[in-house]
Design a protein around this motif. Structure first.
Motif, mmCIF file in Angstrom:
data_model
loop_
_atom_site.group_PDB
_atom_site.id
_atom_site.type_symbol
_atom_site.label_atom_id
_atom_site.label_comp_id
_atom_site.label_asym_id
_atom_site.label_seq_id
_atom_site.Cartn_x
_atom_site.Cartn_y
_atom_site.Cartn_z
ATOM 1 N N UNK A 164 0.809 -1.219 0.000
ATOM 2 C CA UNK A 164 0.000 0.000 0.000
ATOM 3 C C UNK A 164 0.841 1.267 0.000
ATOM 4 N N UNK A 165 2.075 1.150 -0.471
ATOM 5 C CA UNK A 165 2.918 2.322 -0.601
ATOM 6 C C UNK A 165 2.788 2.989 -1.960
ATOM 7 N N UNK A 166 2.322 2.223 -2.957
ATOM 8 C CA UNK A 166 2.162 2.719 -4.325
ATOM 9 C C UNK A 166 0.807 2.285 -4.858
ATOM 10 N N UNK A 167 0.355 2.961 -5.879
ATOM 11 C CA UNK A 167 -0.871 2.556 -6.539
ATOM 12 C C UNK A 167 -0.611 1.356 -7.438
ATOM 13 N N UNK A 168 -1.598 0.494 -7.541
ATOM 14 C CA UNK A 168 -1.509 -0.609 -8.493
ATOM 15 C C UNK A 168 -1.660 -0.051 -9.897
ATOM 16 N N UNK A 169 -0.789 -0.453 -10.792
ATOM 17 C CA UNK A 169 -0.822 0.004 -12.183
ATOM 18 C C UNK A 169 -0.913 -1.230 -13.067
ATOM 19 N N UNK A 170 -1.967 -1.333 -13.855
ATOM 20 C CA UNK A 170 -2.184 -2.502 -14.700
ATOM 21 C C UNK A 170 -1.067 -2.635 -15.727
ATOM 22 N N UNK A 171 -0.647 -3.867 -15.963
ATOM 23 C CA UNK A 171 0.351 -4.163 -16.982
ATOM 24 C C UNK A 171 -0.256 -5.080 -18.040
ATOM 25 N N UNK A 172 0.354 -5.106 -19.193
ATOM 26 C CA UNK A 172 -0.128 -5.968 -20.267
ATOM 27 C C UNK A 172 -0.077 -7.432 -19.836
ATOM 28 N N UNK A 173 -0.957 -8.275 -20.404
ATOM 29 C CA UNK A 173 -0.931 -9.695 -20.047
ATOM 30 C C UNK A 173 0.447 -10.307 -20.290
ATOM 31 N N UNK A 174 0.801 -11.241 -19.435
ATOM 32 C CA UNK A 174 2.054 -11.993 -19.560
ATOM 33 C C UNK A 174 3.300 -11.119 -19.410
ATOM 34 N N UNK A 175 3.169 -9.989 -18.741
ATOM 35 C CA UNK A 175 4.335 -9.148 -18.485
ATOM 36 C C UNK A 175 5.260 -9.847 -17.495
ATOM 37 N N UNK A 176 6.539 -9.891 -17.816
ATOM 38 C CA UNK A 176 7.516 -10.538 -16.938
ATOM 39 C C UNK A 176 7.732 -9.706 -15.682
ATOM 40 N N UNK A 177 7.897 -10.354 -14.512
ATOM 41 C CA UNK A 177 8.243 -9.596 -13.301
ATOM 42 C C UNK A 177 9.559 -8.838 -13.430
ATOM 43 N N UNK A 178 10.428 -9.291 -14.337
ATOM 44 C CA UNK A 178 11.727 -8.650 -14.529
ATOM 45 C C UNK A 178 11.693 -7.537 -15.564
ATOM 46 N N UNK A 179 10.527 -7.276 -16.152
ATOM 47 C CA UNK A 179 10.403 -6.189 -17.122
ATOM 48 C C UNK A 179 10.508 -4.849 -16.412
ATOM 49 N N UNK A 180 11.024 -3.826 -17.074
ATOM 50 C CA UNK A 180 11.037 -2.507 -16.445
ATOM 51 C C UNK A 180 9.610 -2.017 -16.207
ATOM 52 N N UNK A 181 9.364 -1.475 -15.050
ATOM 53 C CA UNK A 181 8.048 -0.911 -14.748
ATOM 54 C C UNK A 181 7.824 0.302 -15.633
#
Length: 339
Positions: A164-181
């Motif tokens: 709860x420190x940041x807002x949730x921001x939707x990412x494209x399907x199948x986005x890798x956790x290692x992808x740059x935010x």
């Protein structure tokens, strides 16, 4: 001749055109929304409205688009006021390395890896590139600092959102956790560095524009950190070689680091820095501090993105966005001072 920078002239019309050219083939409705927020009466406003409406119209059931691509054009989440952040329970501390040149630092298990950089003097800007990068001028950074080895990743951002420190921001399907935010505003980035400071006990912040360029150059004075000419395999852009996809940036660290050990300063995603936007470097501070203004609403982004071509990979490349705009090419990396 060196490759040109972002725009041939530092004029409002050219900034708008550069913005539009960067999103005109996008399949993300939020990109057109960002354009309309920046240029509500722009020359491409009607086209942006039409594309945004088409992307937000649910396809008929049973069509391939209904099964797959609709999520990519979905609107960004509604922004809500964020409750005051309560300090989370401190994460187990990981011993930081010494702050020597190139030494790696990790302040907590959830903290991004940092590269320690020394104080130093360098030439910032580029007299042979875009007018916004002029004049080239000497900057002396008086104290050592640390900067993110990589851009903040999806996994790192989600850790903040879960707490709860940041807002949730939707990412494209199948986005890798290692992808740059990405698709985060300057205001969003401020939430992240505040949270990071709470869990680490360290003074995290965005890098100043001078610190960013100092780190991105890696001790070099050439147009690109790797030399005078564009070279394949050095950065994540559409003319930079593999791995590359038009849909999304490569995972953080997929390309080699610069001589300071910092990855992805050219291409990948544009990176927010602390400074207020100025049209050029005339009267810029010579000591590397953030060049700020009261009530500033337009901030600097640096480095280009995976959607741009080789001309945007010049280390001095810079551009601007409103602090509240989320755009799918924009991300950030963090920094902190070293005591």
């Amino acid at each position: 001749m060196q490759a040109p920078g972002i725009v041939p002239r530092a004029s409002p019309e050219q900034f708008e055109l550069a913005f539009w050219n960067s999103i005109k083939d996008s399949i993300h409705a939020s990109d057109y929304e960002a354009y309309l927020k920046a240029y509500p009466k722009g020359r491409f406003a009607a086209l942006a409205q039409a594309r945004m409406a088409r992307l937000r119209t649910p396809p008929a059931q049973g069509t391939p688009a209904a099964q797959g691509t609709a999520a990519q054009g979905s609107p960004p989440p509604v922004r809500q006021k964020t409750a005051p952040v309560k300090p989370a329970a401190p994460a187990p501390r990981v011993a930081a390395s010494t702050a020597r040149h190139g030494g790696e630092i990790r302040d907590c298990q959830s903290c991004p890896a940092l590269v320690a950089l020394p104080a130093g003097t360098f030439t910032m800007g580029n007299n042979a590139s875009d007018p916004s990068e002029r004049p080239a001028h000497q900057v002396t950074i008086d104290t050592p600092f640390a900067i993110g080895k990589f851009e903040i990743t999806v996994q790192q951002w989600n850790a903040c959102a879960t707490a709860n420190g940041c807002q949730k921001v939707a990412q494209a399907p199948n986005t890798s956790p290692s992808a740059p935010m990405r698709d985060v505003s300057w205001d969003d980035a401020q939430q992240y560095v505040k949270w990071l400071g709470l869990i680490s006990g360290q003074p995290y912040r965005l890098p100043t524009e001078a610190e960013w360029e100092f780190a991105a150059r890696g001790g070099t004075a050439s147009p690109y950190w790797w030399g005078q000419q564009m070279a394949s395999g050095k950065a994540n852009c559409k003319e930079c070689g593999q791995p590359w996809s038009s849909d999304r940036p490569a995972n953080a660290g997929s390309f080699p680091p610069n001589p300071y050990g910092v990855h992805d300063t050219s291409g990948s995603v544009w990176e927010w820095v602390a400074d207020c936007w100025h049209n050029n470097f005339k009267d810029a501070p010579p000591d590397g501090r953030a060049w700020d203004e009261p009530n500033c609403r337009v901030r600097v982004i640096r480095g280009g993105s995976w959607r741009e071509g080789a001309a945007y990979m010049v280390t001095s490349t810079r551009f601007r966005y409103d602090t509240g705009v989320r755009q799918s090419q924009n991300g950030f990396r963090v920094a902190r001072s070293l005591k």
